[in-house]
Scaffold this active site. Structure first.
Site, short mmCIF file in Angstrom:
data_model
loop_
_atom_site.label_atom_id
_atom_site.label_comp_id
_atom_site.label_asym_id
_atom_site.label_seq_id
_atom_site.Cartn_x
_atom_site.Cartn_y
_atom_site.Cartn_z
N GLY A 122 0.78 -1.23 0.00
CA GLY A 122 0.00 0.00 0.00
C GLY A 122 0.81 1.28 0.00
O GLY A 122 1.74 1.47 -0.79
N ARG A 148 -13.80 -2.64 1.37
CA ARG A 148 -14.87 -1.65 1.33
C ARG A 148 -15.05 -1.10 -0.09
O ARG A 148 -16.17 -1.05 -0.61
CB ARG A 148 -14.54 -0.51 2.29
CG ARG A 148 -15.63 0.57 2.37
CD ARG A 148 -15.16 1.77 3.21
NE ARG A 148 -14.91 1.47 4.61
CZ ARG A 148 -15.86 1.41 5.56
NH1 ARG A 148 -17.12 1.62 5.25
NH2 ARG A 148 -15.52 1.13 6.81
N PRO A 158 -4.69 -2.58 0.03
CA PRO A 158 -5.24 -3.82 0.61
C PRO A 158 -6.04 -3.58 1.90
O PRO A 158 -6.92 -4.37 2.23
CB PRO A 158 -3.99 -4.67 0.85
CG PRO A 158 -3.05 -4.23 -0.23
CD PRO A 158 -3.27 -2.74 -0.35
N MET A 159 -5.73 -2.48 2.61
CA MET A 159 -6.48 -2.19 3.84
C MET A 159 -7.95 -1.88 3.56
O MET A 159 -8.83 -2.26 4.33
CB MET A 159 -5.84 -1.00 4.57
CG MET A 159 -6.62 -0.51 5.79
SD MET A 159 -5.93 0.98 6.54
CE MET A 159 -4.70 0.27 7.63
N TYR A 202 -9.65 2.49 15.76
CA TYR A 202 -8.80 3.12 14.72
C TYR A 202 -8.79 4.63 14.88
O TYR A 202 -7.72 5.26 14.88
CB TYR A 202 -9.32 2.71 13.34
CG TYR A 202 -8.48 3.21 12.19
CD1 TYR A 202 -7.28 2.59 11.85
CD2 TYR A 202 -8.89 4.30 11.42
CE1 TYR A 202 -6.51 3.04 10.79
CE2 TYR A 202 -8.13 4.75 10.35
CZ TYR A 202 -6.94 4.12 10.03
OH TYR A 202 -6.18 4.57 8.97
N ASP A 240 8.96 -4.47 8.19
CA ASP A 240 7.60 -4.99 8.02
C ASP A 240 7.59 -6.45 8.47
O ASP A 240 8.64 -7.09 8.57
CB ASP A 240 7.16 -4.87 6.55
CG ASP A 240 5.64 -4.88 6.37
OD1 ASP A 240 4.98 -5.80 6.90
OD2 ASP A 240 5.12 -3.98 5.69
N ASP A 253 8.29 -6.61 13.77
CA ASP A 253 6.96 -6.29 14.29
C ASP A 253 7.10 -4.99 15.07
O ASP A 253 7.79 -4.97 16.12
CB ASP A 253 6.48 -7.43 15.20
CG ASP A 253 5.13 -7.16 15.85
OD1 ASP A 253 4.65 -6.00 15.79
OD2 ASP A 253 4.58 -8.10 16.44
N VAL A 254 6.48 -3.92 14.58
CA VAL A 254 6.69 -2.61 15.22
C VAL A 254 6.14 -2.53 16.64
O VAL A 254 6.44 -1.58 17.36
CB VAL A 254 6.11 -1.44 14.38
CG1 VAL A 254 6.81 -1.33 13.04
CG2 VAL A 254 4.60 -1.55 14.23
N ARG A 264 -15.50 3.01 13.55
CA ARG A 264 -14.11 2.56 13.70
C ARG A 264 -13.49 3.24 14.92
O ARG A 264 -12.57 4.06 14.79
CB ARG A 264 -13.32 2.90 12.43
CG ARG A 264 -13.55 1.96 11.23
CD ARG A 264 -13.15 0.55 11.53
NE ARG A 264 -12.88 -0.28 10.35
CZ ARG A 264 -12.57 -1.57 10.43
NH1 ARG A 264 -12.48 -2.16 11.63
NH2 ARG A 264 -12.33 -2.27 9.36
#
Ligand code: NAD
Ligand code: KPC
Length: 238
Positions: free
Chosen positions: A13, A184, A179-180, A143, A33, A48-49, A140
């Site tokens: 993305g 939708r 892809p996120m 988020y 990533d 992994d952040v 959301r």
């Protein structure tokens, strides 16, 4: 070269587009990533952040390879599953997961990178927040609250490090086809509902956001600090 840039979440993305655009601009690029990026000439570090030792080791690997860090792009982010919706229906573990990636992640990455930037007295922390950090995205809650926190984390860095040559800015995209959001935007009725709120009549592509990442990373707009740069086709003006 233009310098060294870290892009978290650079395998997909907006992050992938930003990594490619930064490389094209002459930056050495390191992608942190869970997944490996494809198609970009970069140092790929599995990270992994949300995991402190992952982040510390990844940043150390970048310094070992490139010797400096000029730009950190805090881009890795998640919305949570479809169950992470209005507040009282949000599973507690989904809330925690969203905040871990979207807030703890930028905290840990900035915490590891800032000492490296302080050593040279320059650097730029660019965080991909969202318009959801400025106005609530309906349904959301986790988020939205995480992006508000990510924006204020950015401003906290902007205030605390400006005198030492480091700037921090956020980019606040509206709806971007990645892809996120494909789940939708690939549904015609849901896509139509999104487009109805966008005066320009289209969602963004990852390149629309990567262009702003490059603009900030290259040091243009040099007096900009602690700013939420909104790229939403006019949605918030609507
Ligand atoms: P994406 O799902 O396409 O890519 C996200 C990347 O982050 C993936 O490569 C994923 O592996 C990585 N990632 C996820 N969790 C991670 C972790 N714990 N550690 C390391 N990497 C991890 O998403 P995108 O749409 O490109 O979103 C990128 C950023 O932009 C996110 O912060 C998102 O919230 C923000 N944003 C997206 C939109 C949009 O409409 N797509 C709008 C505004 C803001
Ligand atoms: C505007 C933004 O940051 C994305 S918010 C909606 C994500 S999802 O519910 O997965 O379409």
């Amino acid at each position: 070269g233009a310098g060294v840039a870290i892009v978290t979440g650079g395998a997909s993305g907006i992050g992938l587009a930003s990594a490619g655009a930064l490389r094209a601009e002459g930056f050495e690029v390191a992608v942190l990533d869970l997944a490996p990026p494809s198609g970009v000439d970069c140092l790929a570090v599995h990270c992994d952040v949300t995991n402190q030792s992952d982040v510390d080791n990844a940043v150390a690997a970048v310094v070992a390879d490139y010797g400096r860090i000029d730009v950190l792009v805090n881009n890795a982010g998640i919305t949570g599953s479809r169950s992470a919706t209005v507040l009282h229906e949000t599973p507690v573990d989904e809330w925690d997961r969203v905040h871990a990636v979207n807030v703890r992640g930028p905290f840990l990455c900035s915490r590891a990178v800032l000492p490296v930037m302080l050593g040279r007295g320059s650097g730029h922390v660019i965080t991909i927040a969202s318009v959801a950090g400025l106005v609530a995205f309906p349904g959301r809650s986790a988020y939205t609250s995480s992006k508000g926190a990510a924006l204020m984390l950015t401003r906290s860095i902007a205030v605390d490090y400006a005198a030492r040559g480091i700037r921090a800015n956020a980019i606040c995209p509206g709806m971007v086809y990645t892809p996120m959001t494909a789940w939708r935007l690939d549904q015609p009725d849901l896509r139509a509902a999104v487009l109805a709120d966008i005066p320009m009549g289209r969602v963004a592509g990852p390149d629309d956001i990567a262009e702003a990442v490059v603009l900030l990373a290259t040091g243009r707009l040099g007096y900009l600090n602690g700013h939420p740069l909104v790229l939403d086709g006019g949605a918030l003006a609507h």
